[in-house]
Motif scaffolding. Sequence first.
Motif, PDB file in Angstrom:
ATOM      1  N   ARG A   1      27.821  25.180  61.672  1.00  0.00           N
ATOM      2  CA  ARG A   1      27.564  26.584  61.941  1.00  0.00           C
ATOM      3  C   ARG A   1      26.361  26.707  62.862  1.00  0.00           C
ATOM      4  NH1 ARG A   1      30.824  30.629  61.945  1.00  0.00           N
ATOM      5  NH2 ARG A   1      31.671  30.124  59.902  1.00  0.00           N
ATOM      6  N   GLY A   2      25.362  25.887  62.599  1.00  0.00           N
ATOM      7  CA  GLY A   2      24.175  25.891  63.454  1.00  0.00           C
ATOM      8  C   GLY A   2      24.513  25.442  64.859  1.00  0.00           C
ATOM      9  N   LEU A   3      25.315  24.399  64.943  1.00  0.00           N
ATOM     10  CA  LEU A   3      25.708  23.866  66.245  1.00  0.00           C
ATOM     11  C   LEU A   3      26.440  24.925  67.068  1.00  0.00           C
ATOM     12  CD1 LEU A   3      25.308  21.036  67.398  1.00  0.00           C
ATOM     13  CD2 LEU A   3      27.686  20.566  66.853  1.00  0.00           C
TER      14      LEU A   3
ATOM     15  N   LEU B   1      26.053  28.099  66.917  1.00  0.00           N
ATOM     16  CA  LEU B   1      25.085  29.075  67.389  1.00  0.00           C
ATOM     17  C   LEU B   1      24.356  28.502  68.595  1.00  0.00           C
ATOM     18  CD1 LEU B   1      24.280  31.809  66.444  1.00  0.00           C
ATOM     19  CD2 LEU B   1      22.524  30.767  65.039  1.00  0.00           C
ATOM     20  N   ALA B   2      23.984  27.223  68.477  1.00  0.00           N
ATOM     21  CA  ALA B   2      23.232  26.589  69.552  1.00  0.00           C
ATOM     22  C   ALA B   2      24.068  26.525  70.828  1.00  0.00           C
ATOM     23  CB  ALA B   2      22.802  25.191  69.126  1.00  0.00           C
TER      24      ALA B   2
ATOM     25  N   ASP C   1      34.248  34.406  68.248  1.00  0.00           N
ATOM     26  CA  ASP C   1      32.884  34.770  67.922  1.00  0.00           C
ATOM     27  C   ASP C   1      32.268  33.647  67.086  1.00  0.00           C
ATOM     28  OD1 ASP C   1      31.311  37.585  67.754  1.00  0.00           O
ATOM     29  OD2 ASP C   1      30.881  36.346  66.011  1.00  0.00           O
TER      30      ASP C   1
ATOM     31  N   THR D   1      30.382  33.824  64.679  1.00  0.00           N
ATOM     32  CA  THR D   1      30.306  34.137  63.244  1.00  0.00           C
ATOM     33  C   THR D   1      31.679  34.102  62.595  1.00  0.00           C
ATOM     34  OG1 THR D   1      30.594  36.474  63.665  1.00  0.00           O
ATOM     35  CG2 THR D   1      28.348  35.687  63.486  1.00  0.00           C
TER      36      THR D   1
ATOM     37  N   GLY E   1      25.009  30.294  71.914  1.00  0.00           N
ATOM     38  CA  GLY E   1      23.897  31.218  72.094  1.00  0.00           C
ATOM     39  C   GLY E   1      24.148  32.543  71.414  1.00  0.00           C
ATOM     40  N   GLY E   2      25.066  32.576  70.482  1.00  0.00           N
ATOM     41  CA  GLY E   2      25.323  33.802  69.735  1.00  0.00           C
ATOM     42  C   GLY E   2      26.356  34.705  70.394  1.00  0.00           C
ATOM     43  N   PHE E   3      26.772  34.352  71.611  1.00  0.00           N
ATOM     44  CA  PHE E   3      27.760  35.191  72.289  1.00  0.00           C
ATOM     45  C   PHE E   3      29.159  34.777  71.904  1.00  0.00           C
ATOM     46  CE2 PHE E   3      24.047  35.339  74.951  1.00  0.00           C
ATOM     47  CZ  PHE E   3      23.977  36.673  75.293  1.00  0.00           C
ATOM     48  N   GLN E   4      30.029  35.736  71.845  1.00  0.00           N
ATOM     49  CA  GLN E   4      31.420  35.332  71.710  1.00  0.00           C
ATOM     50  C   GLN E   4      31.888  34.829  73.065  1.00  0.00           C
ATOM     51  OE1 GLN E   4      30.424  38.516  72.226  1.00  0.00           O
ATOM     52  NE2 GLN E   4      32.080  39.831  71.550  1.00  0.00           N
TER      53      GLN E   4
ATOM     54  N   SER F   1      35.003  34.588  75.630  1.00  0.00           N
ATOM     55  CA  SER F   1      36.330  35.118  75.914  1.00  0.00           C
ATOM     56  C   SER F   1      37.014  34.213  76.916  1.00  0.00           C
ATOM     57  CB  SER F   1      36.229  36.517  76.513  1.00  0.00           C
ATOM     58  OG  SER F   1      35.494  37.339  75.665  1.00  0.00           O
TER      59      SER F   1
END
Lengths: 312, 323, 501, 334
Positions: free
Chosen positions: B136-138, B140-141, B243, B245, B144-147, B149
């Motif tokens: 999950r951390g990877l 995000l890394a 996404d 998340t 960068g938190g963006f979905q 597309s």
Amino acid sequence: MRRVLLVLLLTGLIISAVFAGGEKESEGFKIGYVCNSFNDTFQTYVMDASEGYFADKDGYTMVLQDAQEDVIRQQDLVNTFIAQGVDALIVVPVDTSAMDPIVRAAEEAGIPLCFVNRNPYGEKSLPKNVYYVGSQEIIAGQQQMNSMGELLGGKGGVGILMGKLDNEGALKRTEGNESVISDKYPGITILAKETGNWQRDQGMTLTENWLTAYGTKLNGILANNDEMALGAVEALKAAGREDVYVMGVDAIPDAKVAVGNGSLAATVLQDAVGQGAGASDVIYKVLNGDSADSVTMIPFVLITKENLADFQ
Amino acid sequence: MKQQLHKLIVKLLRISEIGSLSGLLIIVLVFSLLSEHFLTWTNFVGIFTMTAELGIIAIGVTFLMISGEFDLSVGSVFAVAPMTGAILMNSGISPFFSFLAGLFVAALIGGLNGFVLIKTKIPSFIVTLGSMMFFRGLLLAVSGGFQISYIGQNNSFLEVLGGKIFLGMRASGIWFIIGTIFFSYILNRTKYGNHVFAVGGNQEAAKAIGINVSKVKIINFVACSVMAGLAGFTMFGRFNSIDPTAGLQLELEAIAAAVIGGVLLTGGYGSIIGAFIGAFLIGILRSGLILAGAPSYWYKAFIGIVLVVSVILNTKIRKAATG
Amino acid sequence: MSEEKYILQMSNIVKTFPGVKALRGVELNVKPGEIHALMGENGAGKSTLVNCLAGIHNPTSGEIIYDGEKVGNYNTAQALEMGISMIHQELSPVFHRPIMENIWLGREPLNRFGFVDHKKMYEMSKEVLKEIDLDEDPKTLMVSLTVAKMQMIEIAKAVSYDSKLIIMDEPTSALTDKEVKQLFRIMRKLKDQGKSIIYISHKIEEVYEVTDKVTIYRDGQFIGTEATSNLVVSKLINMMVGRDVNEMLPKVKCPIGDIKLEIKNLTHSHLFKDISFTVKRGEILGIAGLVGSGRTEVIETVFGIRSSVSGEIFIDGKKVEINKPRDAIAHHMALLTEDRRLSGIFPMLSVRLNMVIANISTYLNKLGLVKEKMLKNECDEYVKKIQVKTPGLMQKIEKLSGGNQQKVLVARWLMTKPDILFLDEPTRGIDVGTKAEIHKIITKLAGEGKSIVMISSELPEVMGMSDRILIMHEGRVTGIVENTKDLTQEDLMAYATNTVA
Amino acid sequence: MTATGSSVINKIDFKQILQKYGIVFVLILMIVGISIAEPAFLSRSNIFNVLTQSSIFGIMALGLTFVIISKGIDLSVGSILALSGVVLASLGQAASATSKYFPNMGELPVFIPILAALSIGALCGGISGALIAKTKIPAFIATLGMMTIARGMALIYSDGRPISTLVPSLTALGGKIFGFIPVPVIIFFIAIGISSVLLQMTKFGKNVYAIGGNITAAEVSGVNVSKNLILIYAYSGLLAGLAAVVFAGRVGSVHPGAATGYELTAIAATTIGGTSHAGGIGTIWGAFVGALVLAVMRNGLTLIGVDAYWQQITEGVIIIVAVVIDMRKNAKKD
């Protein structure tokens, strides 16, 4: 024995790798930025804009941290920043009703604090050395509903896709929707009002269920953000319904594409760049001894197919 | 006559899906009374599509749980696999190969879980908890938190994964059905399936007969992960975007679906059809409550109660059936 | 020439485990079409030997010639391939799967697509089951079978492997008479087909009924092989026991008081029926009987671990209700269980906690806190008193030897200051020196006026220690006798096998 | 036999010390490393920061220590915190609050909301315990059920909204006394004290070890297993309720989504601290060290400016590494 050593060695490696990643402290100002969640797409735009503001200014460094939607973690990060000796703080509140301890901590440390996007003080005035840069959320909801009212000709049924229920933006935008209906469009009824937690798939799920429950009585969907609105668009596409207007907020790239092809009726631009850069600007002024307004409002803009080109 | 009836009842009770099936019937009955819209084709299709992703994961999780292990990292894999695929697709690689690469990454994660489990003998709960956080951390890394597309134009492949097909059904529903049939077949018709049951039911007996227990476990971890990855791809196909998340807390729902479907936490017992029903039951609960007009958070409270009650019920049925 | 006639020849088999020499060069020769019994007391080495044969252990040294070829270093799967099957005393089927999958596990028949051919498997299973006269649907789940049926399935599995040699480790311990008859019928049928069976049993009458040869072991040594029909019972028992009882344990007579505990008509649904006995103060009541005769179950029921269908328990003449072990403890009873590892020790916990767990309430102060110092002193005292060899009270109990673990458990129960002690196989798996020490402790306790009920599979132990001896056979009391000089092991065996003249 | 027994004991070598105190070494290593990279780490205020930051999941980890020693698991503590928290907040709102949960209720004495939070926590835990003891369903399932039920109840009770503006005497619990000692830390230390006494010095504590060590033997030794199981989970719930008090004190507001995922952090802290999932092994002290490792890691990674994106990854790796060390410690020698 070798295994134990190996494990310890590995641990050491991780830790030293971690140190290697650490930046040497430089002279000048250091600003701590605590985001509510790096997973919140809109907030990452705000954060990028805020960081970008200082990119060409020597002597300013910004450190970004992720509260992971956890108030306690947000508090911990603020305290850690203060212990580290940052000169100013920018915070996107996880929960606007829970910001007192953070304000107090900044006050004790004697550093300026700027809230972005979500205003813990609402209508109230802000304490000294605390600032807010953002938009009046209620206006986004009003702009949405005004446009929707025109499209529907003042009658029909709408559903509201709310964001997280404990979030001010969600509550205010919905309030804006409702206030316009009661003031201007008594012929429009709110069929349903449910939370999709800002998520695309949940927005889709809710819409699917509404389509089942209300059928053709459903004429419009007002979403608190674009992600959920796009989910609604998917559900409508799947059901072959082209007569339902959907509107979102945020004007993220996907949403603008959807406005362009007509699947999304409108989105409200919440100016991420304006907010992020605005917050940095406030902090920059304060650190340089200039005065700054305690509240800076960044306006919302309704984007439809007509004015879309201006925002590409 | 009476004895025959008794025999029939015992025979019925021996069907491992009987508990979840009767639960499903009850819930369907309750909701169709509560809402007139419930028993409609569109609603059914809607629920089915929603359930598909959870269901595809639940299939893999059930498969793994029958062999006696857990996987908490499926929620992360659910996002990692399509994220890998999306990045590759956007860099110009053909969607099909990107898809394969995404599934390959999922398989690697599963293999890693299994390998660490076998080598260190740490309980799978902890191993996969660690890998859940790690990946999950990877995500995000990397994101960068963006979905992310899909920016290309070649949509046909994504359509196959999660697009609409007919009568409002989505392709993900088909994948769900295919997955159910495929894994049911593996479990009940192949030699390997028997070995899975044997490893979960009695590891020592399996060893004594010459079954390579470690191999079976690692293969099952891989299968479980690949299914989670596939589910992620169908979601990607539905939205053309993924996404970071996505799939948060999905692991617990998937385990809940498997358990409602009658799988034993200790392994050696359970069925894929059961997981299918379990996932469907969760989907019905989610949408039925909305249709019935209850605030959406009632769902949370309900799912917990259904979970506990179903486990108690399944245990009792199993006891009654086996004397 | 003669070698041709044996299917199995094991010679000079030695097996050592860390600290224990389980087999000291034993032999076993089995001919085709022979039912061959292995006999001996617990710990004689029978199980270790057959485990070596079935590939569960590899012998430390020695030679195995099977079917004319020298074999060695094989595992269980390979043993099965060779045609050696073993039916374990503790069955371990895959419970929630059908019979047919259990039989063909690991060698499922496949169709041409590579899928399991269930139809074929079903037919094959039917055939195998028919071969052993078992009328059961191959699709029935294992878990719903009785133990006897599960055993039959194991035999079916052995048949399906086309095994030439089938090992049965105490197969009848959980069977009813009728089921035993059926088992014997199948065994004879297999024998007629030329298969050999190695049969381990404690039940003498069964050995005489069904086997052709008997091989007897004692303390890991080979004593002899005889044709069953030529061997009289007394000689068999003598070979098994092989030592003089009185030499080993001189009985110290203690004054015996009034009746302390009385059990009346205790009955369990299927394990035992109408058990009645009494124990007096200062008395040691030995309970003898073969494994599976229901001895342990009776004691566990009295102690509240199992529940009874009917029956009454009186202490000092007053009727008491015991539904849980803690009820029993409240009535000053104590039970040293048979399986030390399963229901006795807490392996990972300290010696101290293992000692005090049944009796913590005694060491609490007014606030409910444990009086550590008092507890430590008391533990130290008991460690000294019964000579537990441990480097300290905080040592993990699993690091101690079996005998010392047992002493800790004895200490645990003594600390509860019991009036009635149940000791289930108190010296099983314990070295000779510690055994004698535990015997001394038991005698001393009786001298202090405590009532003791001791189960033992070792007749010398029972005869050396007890004032009276209760003998059980298949869930019933077959006799309660005074332990006089005239009593012989043969007498007890007669009760235990229910063959009293 | 006895000779081998004693020789094992005499061989107290480097390896054993390393294995036994491995995690303490890791902690010291981390502290030393971080302080070199960022001296501000060792400032008084930051040390109190770290302790405060460990307090909420640390308190939960104490309860989980009991649960895991008894060979169970409790996934519900985060949700129980949220449920106890919203009830506590609704009873502890200041008169000045703009949106009052009970509009017509005055300010209650502060012990009432606190007591309510603790009782609700204990009740939820007790229900899980009763389910486990009486229906014999696995703890994983019972507490997974309780996890979603309590979260749902919290959402239903609060109607999904945060309940804010608590009375000053409650928010004082999140503040400092003498101007520098944080109250959460004091509460945490008191909870550590009580839990150690409970675990090490009472009959209940000994029974917890016995149940985890060998449940059959415990039953035979007269331990009332079902009563103790209920108590174990009730205590875990009670501490989740206490964590809710600290949460409310620190934040001044409780929302129903609070403490999502905290159960996993608390389980991680307990596991890092050497409590074995095989049952029968573990200490309160270990849970404290485990919580500190996590808090120091989070605080340190932030202080030395590690990219926030990488923090979660590091956390996952450290948990696995810590458990590997732990498994080595409890592994039987080959």
